[in-house]
Write a protein that holds these residues in place. Sequence first.
Motif, PDB file in Angstrom:
ATOM      1  N   SER A 176      92.038   7.069   6.098  1.00  0.00           N
ATOM      2  CA  SER A 176      91.541   6.521   7.354  1.00  0.00           C
ATOM      3  C   SER A 176      90.700   5.282   7.115  1.00  0.00           C
ATOM      4  O   SER A 176      90.817   4.283   7.825  1.00  0.00           O
ATOM      5  CB  SER A 176      90.716   7.576   8.096  1.00  0.00           C
ATOM      6  N   LEU A 177      89.845   5.331   6.098  1.00  0.00           N
ATOM      7  CA  LEU A 177      88.995   4.178   5.800  1.00  0.00           C
ATOM      8  C   LEU A 177      89.830   2.994   5.322  1.00  0.00           C
ATOM      9  O   LEU A 177      89.552   1.845   5.688  1.00  0.00           O
ATOM     10  CB  LEU A 177      87.947   4.559   4.750  1.00  0.00           C
ATOM     11  N   GLU A 178      90.846   3.259   4.533  1.00  0.00           N
ATOM     12  CA  GLU A 178      91.739   2.183   4.084  1.00  0.00           C
ATOM     13  C   GLU A 178      92.377   1.479   5.284  1.00  0.00           C
ATOM     14  O   GLU A 178      92.436   0.247   5.348  1.00  0.00           O
ATOM     15  CB  GLU A 178      92.835   2.740   3.175  1.00  0.00           C
ATOM     16  N   LEU A 179      92.847   2.265   6.231  1.00  0.00           N
ATOM     17  CA  LEU A 179      93.501   1.700   7.407  1.00  0.00           C
ATOM     18  C   LEU A 179      92.504   0.966   8.300  1.00  0.00           C
ATOM     19  O   LEU A 179      92.801  -0.110   8.837  1.00  0.00           O
ATOM     20  CB  LEU A 179      94.207   2.805   8.186  1.00  0.00           C
ATOM     21  N   ALA A 180      91.315   1.544   8.470  1.00  0.00           N
ATOM     22  CA  ALA A 180      90.291   0.897   9.294  1.00  0.00           C
ATOM     23  C   ALA A 180      89.860  -0.427   8.674  1.00  0.00           C
ATOM     24  O   ALA A 180      89.658  -1.431   9.381  1.00  0.00           O
ATOM     25  CB  ALA A 180      89.087   1.819   9.454  1.00  0.00           C
ATOM     26  N   ASN A 181      89.715  -0.450   7.354  1.00  0.00           N
ATOM     27  CA  ASN A 181      89.352  -1.694   6.672  1.00  0.00           C
ATOM     28  C   ASN A 181      90.458  -2.735   6.792  1.00  0.00           C
ATOM     29  O   ASN A 181      90.188  -3.930   6.951  1.00  0.00           O
ATOM     30  CB  ASN A 181      89.044  -1.417   5.203  1.00  0.00           C
ATOM     31  N   ALA A 182      91.713  -2.287   6.709  1.00  0.00           N
ATOM     32  CA  ALA A 182      92.836  -3.210   6.850  1.00  0.00           C
ATOM     33  C   ALA A 182      92.862  -3.814   8.253  1.00  0.00           C
ATOM     34  O   ALA A 182      93.145  -5.003   8.427  1.00  0.00           O
ATOM     35  CB  ALA A 182      94.154  -2.490   6.559  1.00  0.00           C
ATOM     36  N   ALA A 183      92.557  -3.000   9.258  1.00  0.00           N
ATOM     37  CA  ALA A 183      92.515  -3.496  10.633  1.00  0.00           C
ATOM     38  C   ALA A 183      91.429  -4.553  10.785  1.00  0.00           C
ATOM     39  O   ALA A 183      91.639  -5.602  11.407  1.00  0.00           O
ATOM     40  CB  ALA A 183      92.280  -2.343  11.604  1.00  0.00           C
ATOM     41  N   ALA A 184      90.269  -4.284  10.219  1.00  0.00           N
ATOM     42  CA  ALA A 184      89.166  -5.243  10.315  1.00  0.00           C
ATOM     43  C   ALA A 184      89.492  -6.533   9.568  1.00  0.00           C
ATOM     44  O   ALA A 184      89.193  -7.639  10.049  1.00  0.00           O
ATOM     45  CB  ALA A 184      87.886  -4.622   9.768  1.00  0.00           C
TER      46      ALA A 184
END
Length: 358
Positions: A176-184
């Motif tokens: 989840s953090l990987e995806l959230a960071n990618a979105a940001a």
Amino acid sequence: MGTNIVGGLVDLGRWDMDPSRRTVLGAGLFSVALTIPGWPDVVGRAEAVQSGRTRRIGESEVDTVTAMTERISELDDQFGGRHARPMAAAFMVNTVAAYLRADAPESVRKSMLSAASDLCYLTGYMAVDEGQHGLAQRYYLKALELSGAAEDYLTYCTTLRGMSVQAVDLGHGTKSLELANAAAAASPQAGPRMRAFLTGQQAHAAAQTGDRRMALRYIREAETAMDRAESREKAFGSYDPAALNYHISQVRYELGDTGGAVAAMQQSDKVRDSFYRRTRVRMRGLLAERQLSAGHLEAGCATFDLALDDYPQVQSARADDRIRSVLTLLRPHLNNRTAKAVYERARAVTQHRPVAPA
């Protein structure tokens, strides 16, 4: 437009459609579409494209897809994804795919790809609401493909964030953090509301991984960004103070502050727009669950009673899960008059639903 993109979209939509319900879906979709200005003309143009009589589309067809996506999203917000998602799948297969195959000026082609990516993202989100997580991921991946082809960074970032939300709700904090960071990272010039939208999710994911320092940093950034956004015109309304307080609650809960989590969730409920009925049921169910787990029996019963007010109008597997969880927590307390009363009310309300207790 790309044959592979269109073919994949059609296959995905057909996979999601139940052939035995296509007549019902058609009627339901038409009733929704009647709310779009100029719908009779839109129907004629859509049918012409599908039949091959029209081989070129313009901005009016893009407007059609955008308007239908908005209407289906409104149904989802009010009633849940169980009925709205099949409408989206039918519209995708029967209308959007034909638009994507038609000739168009380059600006219209990109706008149609963007509109289709929005619809795919919404359909994936509704699949998550039904617990259809594999299907949701297929829709999300298609939304990423379409938004990339459209050079639409907003939908691309929103979809990555949606995938992060799905992952954190399933307990996969690192992913989840990987995806959230990618979105940001894909949205470096985001405005304040979009920044709050992204960093709030980063905070929740970081908290689930146990990274207290980063979780608190991200949630402070989200609060600061929301303060700036609320002082301006509300142009990006999908993230609001209710959503921010939800993220504050989740961060506090993951970091072991149950009392703070309950207080933030109460504030979230207080400021949530009544239009978002499905979310209100889910969040009140979650709040009741946490109040009961913390030993606040009377408060938990009162919150659960409020959730039951709206629950009969909502068709959502995630809402069903919340109701089921609260029922389980109430069973040991049936010697308490208040707990027994709300428990019996829940039994009556869920009598013909999949959450009904044995």
